[in-house]
Design an enzyme around this catalytic site. Structure first.
Site, mmCIF file in Angstrom:
data_model
loop_
_atom_site.group_PDB
_atom_site.id
_atom_site.type_symbol
_atom_site.label_atom_id
_atom_site.label_comp_id
_atom_site.label_asym_id
_atom_site.label_seq_id
_atom_site.Cartn_x
_atom_site.Cartn_y
_atom_site.Cartn_z
ATOM 1 N N GLU A 99 -3.939 -9.302 3.847
ATOM 2 C CA GLU A 99 -4.679 -8.940 5.074
ATOM 3 C C GLU A 99 -5.727 -9.813 5.380
ATOM 4 O O GLU A 99 -6.241 -9.976 6.588
ATOM 5 C CB GLU A 99 -5.196 -7.345 4.901
ATOM 6 C CG GLU A 99 -4.154 -6.354 5.077
ATOM 7 C CD GLU A 99 -3.368 -5.959 3.802
ATOM 8 O OE1 GLU A 99 -2.786 -5.132 3.980
ATOM 9 O OE2 GLU A 99 -3.706 -6.834 2.960
ATOM 10 N N GLU B 238 0.646 -1.411 -0.018
ATOM 11 C CA GLU B 238 -0.150 0.127 0.000
ATOM 12 C C GLU B 238 0.990 1.303 -0.029
ATOM 13 O O GLU B 238 0.702 2.096 -0.553
ATOM 14 C CB GLU B 238 -0.956 0.098 1.070
ATOM 15 C CG GLU B 238 -2.244 -0.912 1.091
ATOM 16 C CD GLU B 238 -2.976 -1.054 2.297
ATOM 17 O OE1 GLU B 238 -4.261 -0.985 2.185
ATOM 18 O OE2 GLU B 238 -2.328 -1.328 3.319
#
Length: 711
Positions: A123, A103
Site C-alpha cells: 500500500e 489482510e
C-alpha cells in the site's frame, strides 16, 4: 463475487472470483459476507476455506474504487467478523496475497500458501498504508522489526520467506487436516495477541523513522506506516485500529495518494501505445525474439546484453576494440550471474557469445547498436549492419537523442529501424524509450515494445525529435539551473531545493555522476561550443550559458575525475562536498560578463527549473512526440528520478494548477525574454482557456485539437 461449495466432508469452500487477480471489489466483499454467513448457518459445516479462482488468492483492493464513494460491505468490519467466527477459517493462498488480500488472510485463523505464492503489503507504493488491520495484525504475528521493514517498503516475498516469520501456519499439511485440527481458536485471533517487540523498541522506532524520512524525501505514506506500527507496539488493538483509520483518512485525502495511484495506472496506459498512423498495441503484431545482438560493449552495451540474456534470449555481444572486448567478456558474465541470483531466476539465462567481428550478427533476429553517441560512427555501423544482416532483421539504436530517420535512411529497410533508448544501468533501470520515425513499421515498434516488456521495462513509444521526450525536457531544466548560477545561486543551493522537492539528486550532483563530458560532447556536435565558436552568452539566436563548458575545459568532468561542480575523495569518489574553486570560478565569470549576483529565493529556483521542464512537456504533446501526459510522466518517474509522490511533471502541473503554471511562466519569460523555453506553450494556453481539465482528460482534448487542426 464469491462462490460457495462443499469439499468432501464438512469443509465449506469460498472461492473469490474477480479476474485477473480477484481484487476485493464491492461485489466480491458482498459475496464473502454472504457465503461466510451461509457456512456458519450450515450445521454440517465445521470449517471454512477461502481461496481464489484461477490460482490467484487475492491481489488486494480494487484501486478503481478509490476515485469514488465506497460501495458494498466495508473491508474492516468484514475481516473482523471472519476473525470472530467460532468455526475455523483458513486462507488457501496461491499466486498472490497482496494488500487487502493479505489482510483478509491475516483475519483468517490459518494461512496455507503454495511455495511460489507472492505475499506483501504494498500500500505504501500507492501513497497509503495497510488500512484493513494490516498495520496492527501483521506485527502481532511476525514481530515489530520484520513488520516495519515489510510495511514501510512495500516489499513482496514468496511463501518461504513468510514461513520463516511464522506468518504461514503450515505449508505441507493438507487443508482438511488443518481445518479439523480441533485446536481452540482463541490463540488464532491475531487481534487478541500482544505485539512482540525487541527490548530497545523506542530506539528501533526512532531509527526507523529517521531512515524512512531520509529515504522517502517528503513522501507521507512511509512516515504514516511507521506511526501506525508505533501504535501497534504501544496501544491495545482497538486503539491501534483507530490510529490506523485516522492515518489512512489523512493519506486518502492527500494529493500524494492521488499522484501515486495515477503513476500506477500510467504504466498500464503507456502499454496501450498508438502511433499517428493509427497503428497501435491492439492492431500490430510483434515478433518473438530468440536471438539478438548488441554492438558496442561499453557501460550501456554491457547492461543491455545482461537485460536481454535475463529473458532467456541468446545474445551475440560484439566489440571491435580488443581491450574493451576482453574486459567485457569477464565483466558481463559476472553481472549476469549476480543479477540472476538477485532475481532468483528458476530458468537459466540466455547464452552470451562474444565477438570482435560484425559478421557474426548475420543470423540474429534483432540488433541493438550501443556504440559511442556519435552520429558518424552510428551511420557507419548501420551501413555495415544492413549489408551483413539477413533481410527482415530489426535494427535498433540505443541513442539518447540522435536522429533515427538518418540512421534508417542508410539501410535497405527503413521500416525495420527504431530507437531503443535504455537508461544506465540498462539491466536495472525500468524505463525504455522506443523511438519511432515516420517510416518505422508497426511491427518494428510492437516488437521493441514487447521486448522491453519481456525485460521488465516500462516501455514508452515516443516520436523522433532531438532528445526524444526525456532528454528534450531535460535540456531547459539544465539550462535554467546554469542561468541561476550566472545570476547568483550556487550549485549546492539549487540542488538542495530540488532534493527537498523529492529528487534523489539535484541537477549538479546528477551531472557530476553522469559525467560532465557527456553534455559537453553533445553541445560540441550541435555547434554550440568548441574551436571556432565565439565565447558569448548568446548562441544560435538565444541565451546560452558557457559555464558547464568552461568547467569541462578545466578538466573537471565530475566523479570520474574527482572534481566537477563538487569535489570528491579522488576519481570515482561518491561523496559530494562544496568546492571553494567553484565559488571563485563563478565570481570571476560574473565579473567578466558584468553580472551582479543577487539573492535567489528557493521558490524561484523550483519554478524556473520545473516549470521550464513542464512547459517543454506541453510542447512535446503539442508536437505529437508523446501520445499523452501519462507517457511523459512515466518517462520521468521511471527514468529521471521524478518523485513518484508528485506523479510526474504533467500530473504535478495539474496539481499546482495550469493557471498558476501559465502565470509564473509568463512572469519569468517577461524577466528573461531571451529564454524561449520560458515562453508558455500554446497547448498550455488552450488548456487554461477551456477550464484546465484534469490530466486524465488531456489526451482526449489533444486528440480533438489534432483532428481539428487537420481539418
Amino acid at each position: 463475487m464469491a462462490t460457495y461449495s462443499r469439499l468432501p466432508g464438512s469443509v465449506a469452500l469460498i472461492t473469490l472470483q474477480n479476474p485477473p487477480v480477484n481484487a476485493l471489489s464491492a461485489a466480491v466483499r458482498q459475496g464473502i459476507v454472504d457465503t461466510v454467513q451461509r457456512a456458519l448457518k450450515d450445521p454440517k459445516v465445521t470449517s471454512v476455506v477461502i481461496c481464489g479462482q484461477n490460482g490467484k488468492f487475492c491481489g488486494g483492493a480494487d484501486i478503481r474504487e478509490f476515485a469514488g464513494p465506497m460501495l458494498g460491505p466495508p473491508l474492516v468490519p468484514m475481516i473482523h467478523a471472519i476473525e470472530a467466527v467460532d468455526k475455523p477459517v483458513a486462507a488457501a493462498i496461491e499466486g498472490v496475497a497482496l494488500g487487502g488480500g493479505l489482510e483478509l488472510a491475516l483475519g483468517c485463523h490459518y494461512r496455507i500458501a503454495h511455495s511460489k505464492a507472492l505475499l506483501g503489503l504494498p500500500e505504501v507504493t500507492l501513497g497509503l498504508l495497510p488500512g484493513a488491520g494490516g498495520s496492527q495484525r501483521l506485527p502481532r504475528l511476525i514481530g515489530l522489526t520484520a513488520a516495519l521493514d515489510l510495511i514501510t517498503t512495500g516489499r513482496q516475498h514468496d511463501s518461504s520467506f513468510f514461513s520463516s516469520l511464522h506468518l504461514l501456519c503450515v505449508c505441507s499439511q493438507s487443508i482438511s487436516s488443518v481445518c479439523v485440527s480441533g485446536q481452540s481458536l482463541d490463540s488464532r485471533r491475531l487481534s487478541t495477541l500482544p505485539c512482540p517487540c525487541p527490548p530497545d523498541v523506542d530506539s528501533l522506532l526512532d531509527k526507523t523513522m529517521v531512515k524512512v524520512r531520509q529515504r522517502s524525501r517528503g513522501a507521507l505514506a512511509p512516515v504514516a506506516c511507521v506511526q501506525a506500527l508505533m501504535a501497534a507496539a504501544s496501544l491495545p488493538y482497538t486503539q491501534g485500529m483507530e490510529k490506523e483509520r485516522d492515518l489512512l483518512t489523512t493519506l486518502f485525502n492527500s494529493g500524494q495518494a492521488r499522484a501515486l495511484q495515477y503513476a500506477f495506472f500510467s504504466q498500464r496506459v503507456v502499454g496501450k501505445w498508438s502511433l499517428p498512423s493509427g497503428a497501435s498495441w491492439d492492431n500490430s503484431a510483434a515478433r518473438t525474439i530468440s536471438k539478438a545482438a548488441v554492438i558496442g560493449l561499453g557501460t550501456m552495451g554491457r547492461g543491455i546484453v545482461v537485460a536481454l540474456a535475463l529473458t532467456g534470449i541468446s545474445v551475440v555481444a560484439v566489440e571491435t576494440q580488443e581491450k574493451q572486448l576482453a574486459e567485457a567478456s569477464q565483466v558481463v558474465p559476472a553481472m549476469l550471474q549476480r543479477e540472476a541470483g538477485r532475481r532468483s531466476l528458476a530458468t537459466p539465462p540466455g547464452v552470451i557469445s562474444f565477438s570482435s567481428n560484425l559478421q557474426d550478427v548475420c543470423e540474429v533476429e534483432l540488433v541493438i547498436e550501443a556504440v559511442f553517441e556519435d552520429m558518424s560512427l552510428k551511420l557507419q555501423v548501420f551501413r555495415h549492419l544492413t549489408s551483413v544482416c539477413r533481410p527482415g532483421t530489426l535494427l535498433c539504436s540505443n541513442t539518447s537523442g540522435l536522429d533515427i530517420d538518418r540512421l534508417a535512411a542508410v539501410t535497405q529497410s527503413p521500416g525495420l529501424v527504431v530507437g531503443m533508448h535504455f537508461f544506465a544501468p540498462a539491466h536495472v533501470m525500468k524505463l525504455l524509450e522506443v523511438v519511432y520515425g515516420p517510416r518505422s513499421s508497426p511491427e518494428a515498434v510492437a516488437t521493441a515494445m514487447q521486448l522491453g516488456k519481456r525485460m521488465g521495462k516500462v516501455s514508452v513509444a515516443v516520436g523522433n525529435c532531438p532528445g526524444f521526450v526525456g532528454n528534450r525536457m531535460l535540456k531547459p531544466y539544465l539550462e535554467q539551473a546554469n542561468f541561476l548560477l550566472e545570476e547568483g545561486a550556487t550549485p549546492q543551493q539549487v540542488d538542495e531545493v530540488l532534493e527537498e522537492f523529492g529528487f534523489p539528486m539535484g541537477v549538479f550532483r546528477m551531472s557530476d555522476l553522469s559525467g560532465l563530458d557527456v553534455g559537453w560532447r553533445i553541445r560540441k556536435e550541435a555547434g554550440l561550443t568548441g574551436p571556432g565558436v565565439e565565447s558569448t552568452r548568446t548562441r544560435q539566436g538565444r541565451r546560452y550559458s558557457p559555464l558547464p563548458d568552461q568547467v569541462c575545459e578545466a578538466g573537471r568532468l565530475g566523479q570520474k575525475t574527482g572534481r566537477g561542480w563538487y569535489q570528491y575523495d579522488g576519481p570515482g569518489g561518491r561523496v559530494a562536498r562544496s568546492d571553494h574553486w567553484v565559488n571563485i570560478f563563478l565570481e570571476a565569470y560574473r565579473a567578466e560578463h558584468g553580472l551582479v549576483a543577487r539573492s535567489i529565493a528557493p521558490e524561484e529556483i523550483l519554478e524556473r527549473c520545473l516549470y521550464a521542464l513542464i512547459n517543454e512537456g506541453f510542447n512535446i504533446l503539442q508536437d505529437a512526440m508523446a501520445a499523452g501526459p501519462e507517457d511523459i510522466d512515466a518517462i520521468y518517474v521511471f527514468g529521471y528520478g521524478w518523485p513518484r509522490h508528485h506523479g510526474g511533471p504533467m500530473f504535478h502541473a495539474g496539481q499546482v494548477g495550469l493557471g498558476r503554471i501559465l502565470e509564473r511562466l509568463q512572469h519569468h519569460h517577461h524577466n528573461h525574454p531571451d529564454v524561449p523555453h520560458l515562453k508558455p506553450s500554446t497547448l498550455l494556453r488552450r488548456l487554461v482557456a477551456v477550464g484546465s481539465p484534469p490530466v486524465q482528460k488531456w489526451r482526449e482534448f489533444i486528440n480533438k485539437e489534432r483532428v481539428h487542426s487537420q481539418l
